[in-house]
Design a protein around this motif. Structure first.
Motif, PDB file in Angstrom:
ATOM      1  N   PHE A 132       0.833  -1.207   0.000  1.00 57.44           N
ATOM      2  CA  PHE A 132       0.000   0.000   0.000  1.00 57.44           C
ATOM      3  C   PHE A 132       0.870   1.259   0.000  1.00 57.44           C
ATOM      4  CE2 PHE A 132       0.424  -0.685   4.647  1.00 57.44           C
ATOM      5  CZ  PHE A 132       0.717   0.597   5.086  1.00 57.44           C
ATOM      6  N   ILE A 133       0.294   2.347  -0.516  1.00 59.57           N
ATOM      7  CA  ILE A 133       1.022   3.608  -0.691  1.00 59.57           C
ATOM      8  C   ILE A 133       1.335   4.238   0.664  1.00 59.57           C
ATOM      9  CG2 ILE A 133       0.894   5.951  -1.639  1.00 59.57           C
ATOM     10  CD1 ILE A 133      -1.013   4.747  -3.776  1.00 59.57           C
ATOM     11  N   ARG A 134       2.574   4.605   0.848  1.00 60.22           N
ATOM     12  CA  ARG A 134       3.004   5.274   2.067  1.00 60.22           C
ATOM     13  C   ARG A 134       3.459   6.681   1.693  1.00 60.22           C
ATOM     14  NH1 ARG A 134       6.095   0.698   5.700  1.00 60.22           N
ATOM     15  NH2 ARG A 134       4.670  -1.028   5.259  1.00 60.22           N
ATOM     16  N   HIS A 135       2.491   7.576   1.637  1.00 65.50           N
ATOM     17  CA  HIS A 135       2.782   8.947   1.210  1.00 65.50           C
ATOM     18  C   HIS A 135       3.141   9.787   2.432  1.00 65.50           C
ATOM     19  CE1 HIS A 135       2.025  13.013  -0.519  1.00 65.50           C
ATOM     20  NE2 HIS A 135       2.513  12.424  -1.592  1.00 65.50           N
ATOM     21  N   VAL A 136       4.273  10.438   2.377  1.00 63.94           N
ATOM     22  CA  VAL A 136       4.776  11.214   3.515  1.00 63.94           C
ATOM     23  C   VAL A 136       4.439  12.687   3.340  1.00 63.94           C
ATOM     24  CG1 VAL A 136       6.851  11.928   4.778  1.00 63.94           C
ATOM     25  CG2 VAL A 136       6.631   9.570   3.944  1.00 63.94           C
ATOM     26  N   GLY A 137       3.958  13.284   4.396  1.00 63.52           N
ATOM     27  CA  GLY A 137       3.682  14.720   4.409  1.00 63.52           C
ATOM     28  C   GLY A 137       3.944  15.274   5.794  1.00 63.52           C
ATOM     29  N   ARG A 138       3.703  16.546   5.952  1.00 67.50           N
ATOM     30  CA  ARG A 138       3.889  17.186   7.251  1.00 67.50           C
ATOM     31  C   ARG A 138       2.972  18.395   7.325  1.00 67.50           C
ATOM     32  NH1 ARG A 138      10.019  18.679   6.602  1.00 67.50           N
ATOM     33  NH2 ARG A 138       9.902  18.932   8.865  1.00 67.50           N
ATOM     34  N   TYR A 139       2.750  18.896   8.535  1.00 69.41           N
ATOM     35  CA  TYR A 139       2.044  20.163   8.681  1.00 69.41           C
ATOM     36  C   TYR A 139       3.024  21.200   9.207  1.00 69.41           C
ATOM     37  CZ  TYR A 139      -0.889  23.949  10.114  1.00 69.41           C
ATOM     38  OH  TYR A 139      -1.422  25.202  10.252  1.00 69.41           O
ATOM     39  N   GLY A 140       3.184  22.278   8.464  1.00 70.98           N
ATOM     40  CA  GLY A 140       4.088  23.338   8.874  1.00 70.98           C
ATOM     41  C   GLY A 140       5.507  22.830   9.030  1.00 70.98           C
ATOM     42  N   ALA A 141       6.105  23.147  10.156  1.00 68.71           N
ATOM     43  CA  ALA A 141       7.471  22.714  10.430  1.00 68.71           C
ATOM     44  C   ALA A 141       7.496  21.433  11.246  1.00 68.71           C
ATOM     45  CB  ALA A 141       8.221  23.814  11.182  1.00 68.71           C
ATOM     46  N   GLY A 142       6.340  20.756  11.325  1.00 64.78           N
ATOM     47  CA  GLY A 142       6.252  19.550  12.130  1.00 64.78           C
ATOM     48  C   GLY A 142       6.980  18.364  11.518  1.00 64.78           C
ATOM     49  N   GLU A 143       7.004  17.288  12.259  1.00 64.85           N
ATOM     50  CA  GLU A 143       7.696  16.073  11.836  1.00 64.85           C
ATOM     51  C   GLU A 143       6.966  15.424  10.662  1.00 64.85           C
ATOM     52  OE1 GLU A 143       8.786  11.665  13.722  1.00 64.85           O
ATOM     53  OE2 GLU A 143       8.029  13.284  14.998  1.00 64.85           O
ATOM     54  N   PRO A 144       7.666  14.991   9.626  1.00 66.17           N
ATOM     55  CA  PRO A 144       7.022  14.288   8.513  1.00 66.17           C
ATOM     56  C   PRO A 144       6.486  12.936   8.985  1.00 66.17           C
ATOM     57  CG  PRO A 144       9.223  15.059   7.902  1.00 66.17           C
ATOM     58  CD  PRO A 144       9.102  15.202   9.388  1.00 66.17           C
ATOM     59  N   PHE A 145       5.384  12.500   8.376  1.00 58.71           N
ATOM     60  CA  PHE A 145       4.822  11.199   8.729  1.00 58.71           C
ATOM     61  C   PHE A 145       3.996  10.660   7.564  1.00 58.71           C
ATOM     62  CE2 PHE A 145       1.861  14.484  10.036  1.00 58.71           C
ATOM     63  CZ  PHE A 145       0.595  14.002   9.697  1.00 58.71           C
ATOM     64  N   ILE A 146       3.750   9.368   7.582  1.00 60.13           N
ATOM     65  CA  ILE A 146       2.903   8.721   6.578  1.00 60.13           C
ATOM     66  C   ILE A 146       1.457   9.042   6.925  1.00 60.13           C
ATOM     67  CG2 ILE A 146       2.196   6.509   5.597  1.00 60.13           C
ATOM     68  CD1 ILE A 146       5.005   5.455   6.434  1.00 60.13           C
ATOM     69  N   HIS A 147       0.750   9.651   5.993  1.00 60.41           N
ATOM     70  CA  HIS A 147      -0.588  10.149   6.319  1.00 60.41           C
ATOM     71  C   HIS A 147      -1.678   9.422   5.539  1.00 60.41           C
ATOM     72  CE1 HIS A 147      -1.219  12.442   2.541  1.00 60.41           C
ATOM     73  NE2 HIS A 147       0.097  12.602   2.587  1.00 60.41           N
ATOM     74  N   SER A 148      -2.901   9.564   6.027  1.00 62.42           N
ATOM     75  CA  SER A 148      -4.064   8.963   5.381  1.00 62.42           C
ATOM     76  C   SER A 148      -4.665   9.935   4.373  1.00 62.42           C
ATOM     77  CB  SER A 148      -5.099   8.553   6.431  1.00 62.42           C
ATOM     78  OG  SER A 148      -5.509   9.676   7.192  1.00 62.42           O
ATOM     79  N   TRP A 149      -5.600   9.454   3.575  1.00 66.26           N
ATOM     80  CA  TRP A 149      -6.106  10.260   2.452  1.00 66.26           C
ATOM     81  C   TRP A 149      -6.841  11.505   2.919  1.00 66.26           C
ATOM     82  CZ3 TRP A 149      -4.756  10.351  -2.415  1.00 66.26           C
ATOM     83  CH2 TRP A 149      -5.543  11.077  -3.323  1.00 66.26           C
ATOM     84  N   PHE A 150      -7.777  11.356   3.854  1.00 61.92           N
ATOM     85  CA  PHE A 150      -8.523  12.502   4.357  1.00 61.92           C
ATOM     86  C   PHE A 150      -7.846  13.170   5.546  1.00 61.92           C
ATOM     87  CE2 PHE A 150     -12.387  10.122   2.649  1.00 61.92           C
ATOM     88  CZ  PHE A 150     -12.468  10.902   1.508  1.00 61.92           C
ATOM     89  N   GLY A 151      -6.811  12.548   6.075  1.00 65.29           N
ATOM     90  CA  GLY A 151      -6.177  13.093   7.272  1.00 65.29           C
ATOM     91  C   GLY A 151      -7.046  12.976   8.507  1.00 65.29           C
ATOM     92  N   SER A 152      -8.013  12.046   8.495  1.00 69.29           N
ATOM     93  CA  SER A 152      -8.895  11.862   9.654  1.00 69.29           C
ATOM     94  C   SER A 152      -8.124  11.192  10.788  1.00 69.29           C
ATOM     95  CB  SER A 152     -10.095  10.996   9.259  1.00 69.29           C
ATOM     96  OG  SER A 152     -10.879  11.640   8.274  1.00 69.29           O
ATOM     97  N   LEU A 153      -8.270  11.706  11.985  1.00 65.59           N
ATOM     98  CA  LEU A 153      -7.424  11.274  13.082  1.00 65.59           C
ATOM     99  C   LEU A 153      -7.674   9.819  13.483  1.00 65.59           C
ATOM    100  CD1 LEU A 153      -5.130  12.209  14.809  1.00 65.59           C
ATOM    101  CD2 LEU A 153      -6.755  13.281  16.377  1.00 65.59           C
ATOM    102  N   PHE A 154      -8.883   9.309  13.273  1.00 66.89           N
ATOM    103  CA  PHE A 154      -9.146   7.926  13.661  1.00 66.89           C
ATOM    104  C   PHE A 154      -8.253   6.943  12.915  1.00 66.89           C
ATOM    105  CE2 PHE A 154     -11.629   7.819   9.785  1.00 66.89           C
ATOM    106  CZ  PHE A 154     -11.600   6.486   9.383  1.00 66.89           C
ATOM    107  N   THR A 155      -7.805   7.318  11.725  1.00 64.47           N
ATOM    108  CA  THR A 155      -6.982   6.402  10.934  1.00 64.47           C
ATOM    109  C   THR A 155      -5.631   6.138  11.587  1.00 64.47           C
ATOM    110  OG1 THR A 155      -6.140   8.239   9.577  1.00 64.47           O
ATOM    111  CG2 THR A 155      -8.087   7.082   8.769  1.00 64.47           C
ATOM    112  N   TYR A 156      -5.205   7.050  12.434  1.00 68.49           N
ATOM    113  CA  TYR A 156      -3.939   6.895  13.146  1.00 68.49           C
ATOM    114  C   TYR A 156      -4.124   6.251  14.524  1.00 68.49           C
ATOM    115  CZ  TYR A 156      -2.834  10.471   9.660  1.00 68.49           C
ATOM    116  OH  TYR A 156      -2.706  11.176   8.483  1.00 68.49           O
ATOM    117  N   GLN A 157      -5.374   5.880  14.848  1.00 66.14           N
ATOM    118  CA  GLN A 157      -5.688   5.419  16.199  1.00 66.14           C
ATOM    119  C   GLN A 157      -6.197   3.986  16.271  1.00 66.14           C
ATOM    120  OE1 GLN A 157      -8.677   8.302  17.214  1.00 66.14           O
ATOM    121  NE2 GLN A 157      -7.190   9.929  17.708  1.00 66.14           N
TER     122      GLN A 157
END
Length: 466
Positions: free
Chosen positions: A266-291
Motif C-alpha cells: 500500500f502507498i506510504r505517502h509522507v507529508g507534514r504540517y508546517g514545520a512539524g515532523e514528517p509522517f505517513i498520512h491517510s487520504w482525508f487526514g482523519s485522526l481515527f486512521t492513526y488510532q
C-alpha cells in the motif's frame, strides 16, 4: 474564537482516582514467538453518511469552570462509554442477536454494527478491571455474543457491516466489510485471551474460519475494502489508513494466512504540517486512521523492515492535528488548542467521513472542515499526545450541553450552534480503549500476549527498534 474560552479551564484539586486496571488475569502471559516482538484510497469508518443522525440546533453553550481533576474527567468518560456498550446491547438470551451492539444511540434504532461489537467485546475487559461489572457477568456476555457470531450469516468468514440487532441478519443492504470484520475480530481475540476456557475456544474458531486470501486482489496484492453479493468486490486498501490490524490478523492466521506482500504494497505517502515532523498520512487526514489499530496493538518500540515506527507516526499525526487547530484558532469558533482532533463523525449536515486535517491526499485538499469537532478525536490520541488530549478533555467537560447519558456526545460546532444528540459506537469505543491504555496499558497488555498478534507482527517483519 476558541481561545476566548481558555480562561474558563481551571484546574480542580479533586482527589486523584486510583487507576482501575489491574493485572489482566491468568491468560496474558506472552507466548513463544517466531521472532522478538515488543509487548510494550478513501476508507470510511463504521457509519455511512446517509445513515440517520440527529442534527439538533441549540442555544450556544457557555463553558463553566472545571472543578474536577483529570482523573475524575477520565473516569467520567470511561464509565459512560462503557455503559453505552453494556446497556445498548441486545440482552435477550432468547434472541438470535444476543450481544449485538447498536451502531449509535439514540439514532438508527434496531441497527447494530459489527465494529461496535468488536469495541464492545473489548470493553468487557475494561468493565471487569474497573469494577463496573463482575467477571462472571462479563464472561456470560462474551460467551453469548460469540455464540451469536458463530450463527450469523458469513461470506468466507467475513461479516456484514450493519445487521439487525434482533436477528443478526444483514441490514441496509450493507457490504461485507474487511476492516469492520477486522475490528470485530480484535474484540473477539481480546475476550478469548482474557477469559480463556470456552470463550477462548469459540474466539479461535471464529478467527480461524476467516479466508483472508479470498478478500485479497491477487493482481494488485491489496485487500479489497468491501464485497456485496449484488456487485462483488469494491475499493482497495491502497493508501495508509486504519487497516494495519488487517495485515497483522491475516499474517497471523494458521488456517488462511496472507504473507507480508500486501502490507508492503500500500502507498506510504509522507507529508507534514508546517514545520512539524514528517509522517505517513491517510487520504482525508482523519485522526481515527492513526488510532484504531493502535487501540489493540502496541507498536511502541517496533519497526518494520522499512524502518517505519507506526507509534511515532501516530504521535506525529496527532501533533500535526493539534498544531493545525492552534493555527486555525483565529479563523474558527470551535477549533483551537482546547478543541482539536478532526475525524469522521456526525456534523450539522449528517455523518461526514471526510473530516480531517492536513496533510491529506496528494495536495492537502482532500480533507473537509466546517468547524465541527468530535471529542473522540483528541481523546483517541491520549496515548500519543497526553498533555494536549487532557487539555481538550477539560474543555469538553466544561461544556454541560456536550455531556449526556453516555459521556460526551459525538461532536459539536459552535459556529452553527449545533450539538450532536447521538453517540456512535466506534467513537465511544476508541475513547474507551485509549483511555484504558493511557491509564496502565490494559488492552495492550492483553492483546500483545495473544499468539495471533505476535505471530502476525513477526511474519510482517516487525522487530525491536535498535
Amino acid at each position: 474564537m476558541n481561545k476566548l474560552y481558555l480562561w474558563h479551564i481551571l484546574f480542580g484539586v479533586g482527589l486523584a482516582l486510583a487507576a482501575c486496571a489491574a493485572p489482566a488475569g491468568p491468560n496474558v502471559t506472552p507466548p513463544d514467538t517466531p521472532a522478538p516482538v515488543a509487548a510494550s484510497p478513501t476508507p470510511l469508518p463504521a457509519t455511512p453518511a446517509s445513515s440517520p443522525t440527529a442534527t439538533t440546533m441549540a442555544p450556544s453553550i457557555t463553558p463553566v469552570p472545571v472543578t474536577a481533576s483529570d482523573d475524575e474527567i477520565i473516569a467520567y468518560e470511561l464509565r459512560a462509554a462503557f455503559d453505552f456498550f453494556w446497556e445498548q446491547a441486545n440482552t435477550d438470551p432468547a434472541s438470535p442477536g444476543f450481544g449485538l451492539i447498536r451502531d449509535r444511540y439514540p439514532g438508527s434504532t434496531g441497527i447494530a454494527s459489527i465494529a461496535s461489537v468488536g469495541f464492545g467485546l473489548t470493553a468487557l475487559i475494561v468493565g471487569v478491571e474497573c469494577g463496573f461489572i463482575t467477571r462472571e457477568q462479563a464472561y456470560e456476555r462474551a460467551l453469548g455474543t460469540l455464540q451469536t457470531l458463530e450463527r450469523m450469516a458469513l461470506v468466507e468468514g467475513f461479516y456484514y457491516h450493519f445487521v439487525d440487532i434482533k436477528t443478526g441478519q444483514r441490514a441496509w443492504q450493507s457490504e461485507v466489510s474487511s476492516i469492520d470484520t477486522a475490528i470485530l475480530l480484535m474484540g473477539v481475540l481480546a475476550v478469548g485471551q482474557y477469559f480463556g476456557d470456552d470463550v477462548q475456544a469459540r474466539a479461535t474458531t471464529i478467527y480461524e474460519r476467516v479466508n483472508w486470501p479470498w478478500f485479497l486482489d491477487s493482481d494488485r496484492q491489496m485487500f479489497y475494502m468491501a464485497f456485496t453479493p449484488e456487485k462483488g468486490f469494491s475499493g482497495h486498501w491502497d493508501f495508509y489508513a486504519e487497516q494495519l490490524m488487517l495485515y497483522v490478523l491475516a499474517a497471523g492466521s494458521p488456517t488462511y494466512p496472507v504473507d507480508e506482500t500486501p502490507y508492503y504494497t500500500f502507498i506510504r505517502h509522507v507529508g507534514r504540517y508546517g514545520a512539524g515532523e514528517p509522517f505517513i498520512h491517510s487520504w482525508f487526514g482523519s485522526l481515527f486512521t492513526y488510532q484504531f489499530s493502535h487501540a489493540w496493538i502496541d507498536f511502541r518500540g517496533l519497526v518494520d523492515r522499512k524502518g517505519v515506527d507506526w507509534h511515532q507516526n501516530s504521535v506525529a499525526a496527532s501533533r500535526a492535528h493539534y498544531d493545525f487547530a492552534v493555527a486555525m484558532d483565529p479563523k474558527y469558533t470551535t477549533i483551537g488548542p482546547t478543541a482539536w482532533g478532526l475525524t469522521a463523525c456526525d456534523g450539522p449536515n449528517g455523518y461526514e467521513g471526510r473530516y480531517g486535517a492536513p496533510p491529506s491526499g496528494y495536495d492537502n485538499r482532500s480533507h473537509y472542515i466546517d468547524d465541527t469537532v468530535p471529542p473522540a478525536g483528541a481523546i483517541g490520541s491520549i496515548i500519543f499526545t497526553p498533555e494536549e488530549s487532557l487539555q481538550a478533555m477539560r474543555y469538553y467537560y466544561s461544556l454541560e450541553g456536550l455531556k449526556g447519558r453516555y459521556g460526551f456526545f459525538d461532536a459539536f460546532n459552535l459556529s452553527r450552534d449545533w450539538y450532536a444528540t447521538d453517540v456512535i459506537g466506534i467513537d465511544k469505543g476508541i475513547s474507551l480503549l485509549m483511555l484504558a491504555n493511557y491509564q496502565d496499558g490494559l488492552i495492550h497488555r492483553v492483546m500483545m500476549a495473544n499468539p495471533v498478534i505476535q505471530t502476525g507482527l513477526a511474519r510482517l517483519g516487525f522487530t525491536l527498534a535498535k
